[in-house]
Design an enzyme around this catalytic site. Structure first.
Site, PDB file in Angstrom:
ATOM      1  N   HIS A  62       0.842  -1.217   0.000  1.00 11.50           N
ATOM      2  CA  HIS A  62       0.000   0.000   0.000  1.00 11.50           C
ATOM      3  C   HIS A  62       0.868   1.255   0.000  1.00 11.50           C
ATOM      4  CE1 HIS A  62      -3.968   1.934   1.560  1.00 11.50           C
ATOM      5  NE2 HIS A  62      -3.316   2.735   0.729  1.00 11.50           N
ATOM      6  N   LEU A  65       2.897   6.345  -5.113  1.00  7.69           N
ATOM      7  CA  LEU A  65       4.150   6.841  -5.699  1.00  7.69           C
ATOM      8  C   LEU A  65       3.937   8.137  -6.480  1.00  7.69           C
ATOM      9  CD1 LEU A  65       5.947   3.551  -6.775  1.00  7.69           C
ATOM     10  CD2 LEU A  65       6.189   4.863  -4.665  1.00  7.69           C
ATOM     11  N   ARG A  66       2.689   8.552  -6.637  1.00  2.42           N
ATOM     12  CA  ARG A  66       2.318   9.892  -7.139  1.00  2.42           C
ATOM     13  C   ARG A  66       2.620  10.162  -8.610  1.00  2.42           C
ATOM     14  NH1 ARG A  66      -1.249  10.462  -3.236  1.00  2.42           N
ATOM     15  NH2 ARG A  66      -0.465  11.266  -1.268  1.00  2.42           N
ATOM     16  N   ASP A 154      -8.539   2.998  -3.866  1.00  2.23           N
ATOM     17  CA  ASP A 154      -7.990   3.570  -2.632  1.00  2.23           C
ATOM     18  C   ASP A 154      -7.946   5.097  -2.636  1.00  2.23           C
ATOM     19  OD1 ASP A 154      -6.789   3.506  -0.034  1.00  2.23           O
ATOM     20  OD2 ASP A 154      -4.972   4.185  -1.031  1.00  2.23           O
ATOM     21  N   HIS A 181     -10.585   0.564   0.350  1.00  4.63           N
ATOM     22  CA  HIS A 181     -10.502   1.629   1.358  1.00  4.63           C
ATOM     23  C   HIS A 181     -11.926   1.763   1.918  1.00  4.63           C
ATOM     24  CE1 HIS A 181      -9.578   6.056   2.373  1.00  4.63           C
ATOM     25  NE2 HIS A 181     -10.887   5.968   2.481  1.00  4.63           N
ATOM     26  N   HIS A 234      -5.843  -0.491   5.429  1.00 11.87           N
ATOM     27  CA  HIS A 234      -5.639   0.368   6.616  1.00 11.87           C
ATOM     28  C   HIS A 234      -6.796   0.347   7.618  1.00 11.87           C
ATOM     29  CE1 HIS A 234      -7.922   3.022   4.060  1.00 11.87           C
ATOM     30  NE2 HIS A 234      -6.894   3.486   3.391  1.00 11.87           N
ATOM     31  N   ASN A 280      -6.368   9.439   6.695  1.00 12.76           N
ATOM     32  CA  ASN A 280      -7.669   8.835   6.413  1.00 12.76           C
ATOM     33  C   ASN A 280      -7.486   7.333   6.196  1.00 12.76           C
ATOM     34  OD1 ASN A 280     -10.263   8.290   5.710  1.00 12.76           O
ATOM     35  ND2 ASN A 280     -10.220   9.341   3.743  1.00 12.76           N
ATOM     36  N   ASP A 307       0.714   2.745   3.767  1.00  8.29           N
ATOM     37  CA  ASP A 307      -0.115   3.807   3.184  1.00  8.29           C
ATOM     38  C   ASP A 307       0.749   5.055   2.986  1.00  8.29           C
ATOM     39  OD1 ASP A 307      -2.154   5.303   2.123  1.00  8.29           O
ATOM     40  OD2 ASP A 307      -3.318   5.466   3.969  1.00  8.29           O
ATOM     41  N   HIS A 311       3.098  14.240   0.571  1.00  9.29           N
ATOM     42  CA  HIS A 311       2.556  15.544   0.180  1.00  9.29           C
ATOM     43  C   HIS A 311       3.650  16.582   0.385  1.00  9.29           C
ATOM     44  CE1 HIS A 311      -1.578  14.204  -0.264  1.00  9.29           C
ATOM     45  NE2 HIS A 311      -1.541  13.635   0.929  1.00  9.29           N
TER      46      HIS A 311
HETATM   47 ZN    ZN Z   1      -6.872   4.647   1.656  1.00 11.69          ZN
END
Ligand code: ZN
Length: 427
Positions: A62, A65-66, A154, A181, A234, A280, A307, A311
């Site tokens: 989980h 990698l954006r 997710d 999720h 999660h 979250n 997770d 940012h």
């Molecule tokens: Zn999530």
């Protein structure tokens, strides 16, 4: 022929029920029986692992990698370096990129990019719904063909149960695991922190535990109805653990994962209004933490993951309400789990921690990984479970620094990460 010999470590290989002090040999990228004696090696490396654990390469199922779309937060290259620094040889990346990974060409792009720039194995997931909007199913068959290891929305959660049922039925046809999720939108609304004492005191909108538990219950019912595995990502709430425990005892194809922040912290932390405590699902009560610890000890919760949600500073440095959810996790998760589970609570032993990072995720996603069997890929993590260290974000390989654990003193960490016989990171 290149050979790596890892000498004198304690090999813990749960897949083969092996726990002994021995040498481990990797020849031409694969685990070998023993060194070929007599022959002169073209290239040979010796690693002294005295006092260290020699484990199969760890897997984190989980991570965000954006890329594509948010390279200012993380790239596939930087995320892979962070994974290596955390002891991970394989990561599974989430599809909430831009464009979303809801189509074969984005999956192909991620795979190509990973092949070019990632120092660890990067396995993509595909979205369940088009654009992760929850309205129409993505083309699950073509995602399977493109090589995703699972499907998930997710960051979002499909609210329409009929649509989710169809998704699980399609996934079953293509033998793809479904990851979810768990968040009921009507109950959670604009909630940002656990609904309880601290949300009331601080006047922050509550995210009730029942908002997670409802969808865990939905997923149990759909896993039974469709006879296919659903993995709940999660897990944060005590009620979710109770539901999963009862369902797993009945043999339902359902599982749950735990992230380190949900056991290392409680919702009390949000009184600082530091947005690095905003995630979250949210940090929950001490009772929820106890239930998660119990669920990990008795096998109800079987997978550990981060997770990892990078940012940029400017995105998190805003009012609590406005900040995005999530924290980076790849470089702190193993240390946190070893500190909390092995050293503080002593509720989960080292063998099981390694199993929850190797055998369990490999079984869920049907990966040929997580084992030190002869001829398996030579992915190995060397761990010093007693090493004391301090979390310093300026040492992070990740492009982002959004962690609530800066300055924490932890016990236990990976000291070397080896992918297909090649050291990709060492302390
Ligand atoms: Zn999530």
């Amino acid at each position: 022929m290149s050979t790596t010999v890892i000498r004198g470590g304690r090999i813990i290989d749960p897949a083969n029920k092996r726990d002994e002090i021995a040498d481990l040999v990797i020849a031409d990228g694969r685990i070998a029986e023993k060194p070929e004696s007599g022959k002169r090696k073209a290239e040979s490396e010796e690693i002294d692992a005295t006092g260290l654990i020699v484990a199969p390469g760890l897997i984190d199922i989980h991570v965000h990698l954006r890329e594509p779309g948010f390279a200012h937060k993380e790239t596939i290259a930087s995320g892979a370096r962070a994974a290596a620094a955390g002891g991970f040889t394989t990561v599974v990346c989430m599809p909430n990129t831009s464009p979303a990974a809801d189509n074969p060409s984005t999956i192909a792009w991620i795979k190509d990019r990973a092949k070019d720039v990632a120092c660890v194995n990067v396995l993509p997931t595909g979205a369940i719904s088009k654009d992760i909007a929850g309205d129409d199913l993505a083309s699950i068959g073509s995602l399977a063909q493109a090589g995703v290891v699972a499907i998930t929305d997710d960051g979002h959660c499909i609210q329409n149960h009929e649509l989710m049922r169809r998704a699980v039925e399609y996934a079953r046809m293509f033998d793809l695991p479904v990851l979810d999720h768990c968040q009921d939108y009507s109950l959670v609304g604009n909630g940002i922190v656990h609904e309880g004492y601290w949300s009331t005191l601080l006047g922050l909108r509550g995210w009730p535990a029942a908002g997670e538990e409802l969808i865990v219950a939905r997923n149990i019912l759909l896993a039974e109805l469709c006879d296919h595995h659903i993995h709940c990502q999660h897990i944060s709430a005590a009620g979710s653990v109770r539901l999963l425990r009862e369902a797993r005892r009945r043999g339902v194809k359902i599982s749950g994962e735990v992230c380190p922040h949900h056991i290392a912290l409680t919702d009390e932390s949000v009184q600082t209004f530091d947005t690095n405590f905003k995630m979250n699902p949210p940090l929950r009560s001490p009772e929820d933490v106890q239930a998660l610890l119990g669920g990990m000890a008795d096998g109800t919760l079987s997978i550990l993951a981060s997770d990892h949600a990078p940012h940029a500073g400017f995105e998190k440095e805003v009012e609590f309400d406005q900040a995005p959810f999530g924290i980076v996790g790849l470089e702190t998760e193993l240390g946190l789990f070893l500190t909390v589970l092995l050293h503080q609570h002593k509720t989960v032993d080292l063998r099981r921690i390694i199993e929850m990072y190797t055998v369990e995720p490999a079984r869920l996603l049907k990966l040929e990984a997580g084992t030190l069997s002869t001829s398996a890929t030579g992915d190995v993590t060397l761990i010093d479970p007693e090493k004391e260290w301090t979390v310093q974000t300026d040492q992070f390989q990740s492009l982002s620094r959004n962690t609530p654990f800066e300055g924490w003193k932890l016990k236990g960490r990976a000291v070397r990460t080896i992918v297909a016989g090649k050291t990709v990171w060492t302390l």
